[in-house]
Design a protein around this motif. Structure first.
Motif, PDB file in Angstrom:
ATOM      1  N   ILE A 159      15.035  -1.150   9.877  1.00 48.96           N
ATOM      2  CA  ILE A 159      14.581  -1.463   8.579  1.00 48.96           C
ATOM      3  C   ILE A 159      13.664  -2.677   8.812  1.00 48.96           C
ATOM      4  O   ILE A 159      14.012  -3.462   9.388  1.00 48.96           O
ATOM      5  N   ARG A 160      12.646  -2.685   8.037  1.00 42.41           N
ATOM      6  CA  ARG A 160      11.693  -3.796   7.839  1.00 42.41           C
ATOM      7  C   ARG A 160      11.456  -3.908   6.655  1.00 42.41           C
ATOM      8  O   ARG A 160      10.516  -3.349   5.909  1.00 42.41           O
ATOM      9  N   GLU A 161      11.979  -5.023   5.660  1.00 40.29           N
ATOM     10  CA  GLU A 161      11.888  -4.891   4.231  1.00 40.29           C
ATOM     11  C   GLU A 161      10.468  -5.282   3.669  1.00 40.29           C
ATOM     12  O   GLU A 161       9.761  -5.071   2.689  1.00 40.29           O
ATOM     13  N   ASP A 162       9.740  -5.987   4.810  1.00 38.62           N
ATOM     14  CA  ASP A 162       8.421  -6.414   4.470  1.00 38.62           C
ATOM     15  C   ASP A 162       7.336  -5.548   4.983  1.00 38.62           C
ATOM     16  O   ASP A 162       6.153  -5.767   4.844  1.00 38.62           O
ATOM     17  N   ALA A 163       7.817  -4.580   5.524  1.00 39.52           N
ATOM     18  CA  ALA A 163       6.894  -3.307   5.774  1.00 39.52           C
ATOM     19  C   ALA A 163       6.258  -2.792   4.401  1.00 39.52           C
ATOM     20  O   ALA A 163       7.191  -2.505   3.433  1.00 39.52           O
ATOM     21  N   ALA A 164       4.873  -2.170   4.453  1.00 40.94           N
ATOM     22  CA  ALA A 164       4.588  -1.759   3.013  1.00 40.94           C
ATOM     23  C   ALA A 164       5.004  -0.302   2.784  1.00 40.94           C
ATOM     24  O   ALA A 164       5.203   0.262   1.917  1.00 40.94           O
ATOM     25  N   ALA A 165       5.313   0.376   4.076  1.00 39.81           N
ATOM     26  CA  ALA A 165       5.502   1.887   4.102  1.00 39.81           C
ATOM     27  C   ALA A 165       6.370   2.266   5.268  1.00 39.81           C
ATOM     28  O   ALA A 165       6.514   1.446   6.368  1.00 39.81           O
ATOM     29  N   THR A 166       7.104   2.918   5.090  1.00 40.25           N
ATOM     30  CA  THR A 166       7.898   3.568   6.269  1.00 40.25           C
ATOM     31  C   THR A 166       6.994   3.873   7.406  1.00 40.25           C
ATOM     32  O   THR A 166       7.390   3.822   8.566  1.00 40.25           O
ATOM     33  N   PRO A 207      -1.806  -8.641   6.612  1.00 33.44           N
ATOM     34  CA  PRO A 207      -2.732  -8.592   7.608  1.00 33.44           C
ATOM     35  C   PRO A 207      -2.152  -7.298   8.633  1.00 33.44           C
ATOM     36  O   PRO A 207      -3.160  -6.658   8.992  1.00 33.44           O
ATOM     37  N   HIS A 208      -1.010  -7.441   8.696  1.00 30.59           N
ATOM     38  CA  HIS A 208      -0.344  -6.462   9.665  1.00 30.59           C
ATOM     39  C   HIS A 208      -0.777  -4.822   9.175  1.00 30.59           C
ATOM     40  O   HIS A 208      -0.909  -4.076   9.853  1.00 30.59           O
ATOM     41  N   VAL A 209      -0.812  -4.673   7.792  1.00 26.61           N
ATOM     42  CA  VAL A 209      -1.095  -3.653   7.076  1.00 26.61           C
ATOM     43  C   VAL A 209      -2.614  -3.167   7.668  1.00 26.61           C
ATOM     44  O   VAL A 209      -2.848  -1.917   8.017  1.00 26.61           O
ATOM     45  N   MET A 210      -3.238  -3.947   7.469  1.00 29.51           N
ATOM     46  CA  MET A 210      -4.855  -3.754   7.782  1.00 29.51           C
ATOM     47  C   MET A 210      -5.057  -3.510   9.081  1.00 29.51           C
ATOM     48  O   MET A 210      -5.891  -2.932   9.568  1.00 29.51           O
TER      49      MET A 210
END
Ligand SMILES: [Mn+2]
Length: 355
Positions: A159-166, A207-210
């Motif tokens: 689980i990573r709650e601050d991830a935008a998506a699974t 930033p990690h999403v991008m």
């Protein structure tokens, strides 16, 4: 069988993504790294899998299901992908969609035998709906998810709650395991990332999403085509549905809360499908000054599905949880079984508590 695959031989030694990912938070980092190792080990330990995401699947749910399936195929595992409900047709372009079994079409027919379950994008086990009927209680579960309300069910929870998506977590997992993506897998992951960030617009677009999106584009994903297909294009029925529901848009006196609703007649007369409801809830939320927008979908059974969206600091997950639902701070949902007017009043009251 796995040892024959060179791309996976050093899964436990390499952690290329972590240092660049959340520097300064070593504690969080190492826990996440350990969880990823456990998830990879879980997948290696078993041979026959059931892969499932939440009911009424969205882009991230299907993306995550297919991405896990892609890995299992790469690792020569046998697996069945399943969902309670039909995959929205707009997601058909992803490789493997037609392999997803639809449980509501074959409720009594269990899947091929399997010895482990991978649940993706499900905050709790019950979110897989009637698929629970396919799973014996002793079968171990790997739980991969990004919902803050996830209750960490299963033998292993990644689980990573601050991830935008699974899909973003799955990208981390693949990178951590040294698994090289092809264009199909990258397209699948990009789709989950794109849809759960509303086209890289929501506040979860970190930033990690991008960086993740950038790496996926480098593999060869046609980002513009996917965006056009999923964010711009509309079915004719969907436009008719929007036309009708917008005519009913209402506001509280202070215009901080806005809502609209869709009836079974609307669905029938426009020919709209459930997937055509996607995005309609943004119309009330998008009005200047509105802090919370919500959409009520009245089902034939009289049950009312409520989608809530926040444009401010109001935590709509708390509102949804009050009614037994859940979700994220700015996007959540719940189901009520009271008459429409009563449901509207009850939701407004709870939103006001959070305002
Ligand atoms: Mn998701």
């Amino acid at each position: 069988m796995l040892n024959s695959n060179p791309s996976n031989s050093n899964a436990h030694e390499s952690a290329p993504s972590l240092d660049s990912f959340e520097s300064g938070e070593g504690q969080v980092l190492s826990t996440y790294g350990q969880d990823m190792n456990q998830a990879l080990q879980f997948i290696k330990n078993y041979d026959r899998f059931l892969v499932v995401a939440h009911v009424s699947p969205d882009g991230d749910a299907i993306s995550s299901t297919l991405a896990v399936g892609w890995l299992l195929r790469k690792w020569n595992k046998s697996f069945v992908m399943v969902n309670e409900n039909l995959v929205p047709s707009r997601l058909d372009f992803m490789e493997g969609v037609s392999d997803i079994h639809i449980c509501e079409q074959h409720p009594d027919e269990g899947p091929l035998s399997f010895d482990a379950v991978i649940c993706v994008d499900c905050a709790d086990y019950e979110r897989i709906g009637s698929v629970t009927g396919w799973i014996q209680s002793h079968v171990p579960i790997l739980n991969i998810d990004h919902h803050p309300t996830n209750n960490r069910y299963g033998e292993v929870a990644l689980i990573r709650e601050d991830a935008a998506a699974t899909a973003e977590i799955l990208f981390d997992l693949f990178e951590h395991g040294g698994i090289v993506l092809d264009v199909e897998a990258a397209t699948i992951l990009y789709t989950g990332l794109l849809t759960d960030t509303g086209g890289f617009r929501y506040s979860n677009t970190t930033p990690h999403v991008m960086e993740t999106a950038s790496k996926l584009l480098q593999v060869g994903v046609q980002g513009n085509e996917i965006a056009d297909r999923l964010l711009e294009r509309m079915s004719y029925a969907q436009m008719l549905l929007i036309k009708r529901s917008l005519a009913r848009l209402e506001f509280t006196d202070d215009r901080k809360i806005a809502w609209l609703y869709v009836t079974p007649e609307d669905m029938l007369e426009t020919g709209a499908l459930n997937e055509d409801l996607e995005g309609i809830v943004n119309y009330p939320r998008n009005v200047e000054g509105v802090q919370v927008g919500f959409l009520l979908k009245v089902n034939e059974s009289g049950r009312i599905k409520v989608s809530l969206r926040s444009s401010s600091q109001v935590n709509v997950a708390k509102v949804a949880q009050h009614f037994g639902g859940g979700g994220h701070i700015r996007a959540a949902g719940c189901t009520l079984t009271v008459p429409l007017e009563q449901a509207i009043e009850a939701i407004i009251e709870q939103v006001k508590e959070q305002l």
